[in-house]
Design an enzyme around this catalytic site. Structure first.
Site, PDB file in Angstrom:
ATOM      1  N   HIS A  17       2.631   3.161   2.190  1.00  0.00           N
ATOM      2  CA  HIS A  17       3.961   3.120   2.790  1.00  0.00           C
ATOM      3  C   HIS A  17       4.871   2.182   2.003  1.00  0.00           C
ATOM      4  O   HIS A  17       6.049   2.491   1.778  1.00  0.00           O
ATOM      5  CB  HIS A  17       3.861   2.680   4.255  1.00  0.00           C
ATOM      6  CG  HIS A  17       5.180   2.540   4.933  1.00  0.00           C
ATOM      7  ND1 HIS A  17       6.087   3.574   5.037  1.00  0.00           N
ATOM      8  CD2 HIS A  17       5.760   1.474   5.543  1.00  0.00           C
ATOM      9  CE1 HIS A  17       7.163   3.155   5.681  1.00  0.00           C
ATOM     10  NE2 HIS A  17       6.988   1.882   5.995  1.00  0.00           N
ATOM     11  N   HIS A  30      22.330  15.070  17.110  1.00  0.00           N
ATOM     12  CA  HIS A  30      23.437  14.258  17.623  1.00  0.00           C
ATOM     13  C   HIS A  30      23.054  13.458  18.875  1.00  0.00           C
ATOM     14  O   HIS A  30      22.213  13.875  19.669  1.00  0.00           O
ATOM     15  CB  HIS A  30      24.634  15.152  17.948  1.00  0.00           C
ATOM     16  CG  HIS A  30      24.349  16.135  19.063  1.00  0.00           C
ATOM     17  ND1 HIS A  30      24.539  15.844  20.392  1.00  0.00           N
ATOM     18  CD2 HIS A  30      23.871  17.400  19.018  1.00  0.00           C
ATOM     19  CE1 HIS A  30      24.202  16.876  21.131  1.00  0.00           C
ATOM     20  NE2 HIS A  30      23.783  17.844  20.319  1.00  0.00           N
ATOM     21  N   ASP A  73       1.615  -9.150  -0.243  1.00  0.00           N
ATOM     22  CA  ASP A  73       0.513  -8.433   0.399  1.00  0.00           C
ATOM     23  C   ASP A  73      -0.644  -9.402   0.601  1.00  0.00           C
ATOM     24  O   ASP A  73      -0.922 -10.231  -0.275  1.00  0.00           O
ATOM     25  CB  ASP A  73       0.070  -7.242  -0.456  1.00  0.00           C
ATOM     26  CG  ASP A  73      -0.737  -6.239   0.336  1.00  0.00           C
ATOM     27  OD1 ASP A  73      -0.178  -5.189   0.705  1.00  0.00           O
ATOM     28  OD2 ASP A  73      -1.924  -6.512   0.609  1.00  0.00           O
ATOM     29  N   SER A  81       0.838  -1.198   0.000  1.00  0.00           N
ATOM     30  CA  SER A  81       0.000   0.000   0.000  1.00  0.00           C
ATOM     31  C   SER A  81       0.876   1.252   0.000  1.00  0.00           C
ATOM     32  O   SER A  81       2.019   1.221  -0.445  1.00  0.00           O
ATOM     33  CB  SER A  81      -0.942  -0.030   1.207  1.00  0.00           C
ATOM     34  OG  SER A  81      -0.206  -0.088   2.409  1.00  0.00           O
TER      35      SER A  81
END
Length: 209
Positions: A17, A139, A38, A15
């Site tokens: 993402h 950092h 999927d 999908s």
């Protein structure tokens, strides 16, 4: 972050993402073939790449494919990646070519770093994380496993993010803050204090809802 010797990459989740993850993999140009798994059997293609099966038979693919979990849900992503670990699958790290990665940054398997991300020096990022578009991690941060840092999130220096946290789009975490595992930070929220328990935190400054 070593380059895999396998020539094929299998992405679990086809999908939205999954498409972004596949686009990054294509831009990395490290695999001769990229395909999806999927569980929606109607899907046959996504981003012009083949959907070749579902997750019921993961064991069949382990020997020949690198396998990456492209599922937005932190808990679901964790469950599937733990299954892959038991199968001794090769799980890569995916980093967009236009991400900026500082010195002495460690990124564990199954994490994706998207376009425009900046990760500054001496930061450690755990397994199965999503470092989404345009987010910045300064950092000496420590991001635990299966965290989702949404687009446009900014983390200052020396931040600790507990496992399975979700940081909503555009949220900000001030320096030296620790987020308890399973915390959810609402869109645009500004974290200036530690979270000492799981829950939803919203507002400016953010408070537990």
């Amino acid at each position: 972050m070593n380059k895999s010797e396998k020539e094929k990459l299998l992405i679990i989740g086809a999908s939205g993402h999954g498409k972004v993850v596949a686009d990054i993999a294509l831009k990395m140009n490290e695999w001769q073939r990229i395909a999806f798994l999927d569980d929606d059997e109607i899907l046959k293609k996504s981003l012009s790449l083949d959907v070749i099966g579902n997750t019921k038979n993961l064991k069949e693919y382990v020997d020949e494919w690198d396998i990456f979990v492209a599922i937005g849900s932190n808990s679901t992503r964790e469950k599937i990646q733990e299954t892959l670990d038991k199968l001794i699958a090769t799980i890569p790290v995916l980093i967009h070519p236009r991400a900026v990665i500082g010195e002495e940054v460690e990124i564990a398997e199954g994490t994706v770093v998207m376009g425009g991300v900046v990760i500054n020096s001496s930061t450690k990022i755990g397994r199965g994380c999503i470092i989404n578009t345009g987010s910045t991690i300064d950092h000496d941060n420590f991001i635990e496993d299966f965290v989702h840092i949404s687009p446009g999130v900014h983390l200052a220096g020396t931040v600790k993010v507990g496992s399975r946290c979700w940081l909503g789009i555009g949220s900000i975490v001030s320096n030296n803050i620790s987020l308890h595992r399973d915390s959810k930070i609402g869109a645009g929220a500004v974290m200036v204090k530690d979270t000492i328990e799981a829950g939803l935190y919203i507002g400016l400054p953010a408070r537990r809802a």
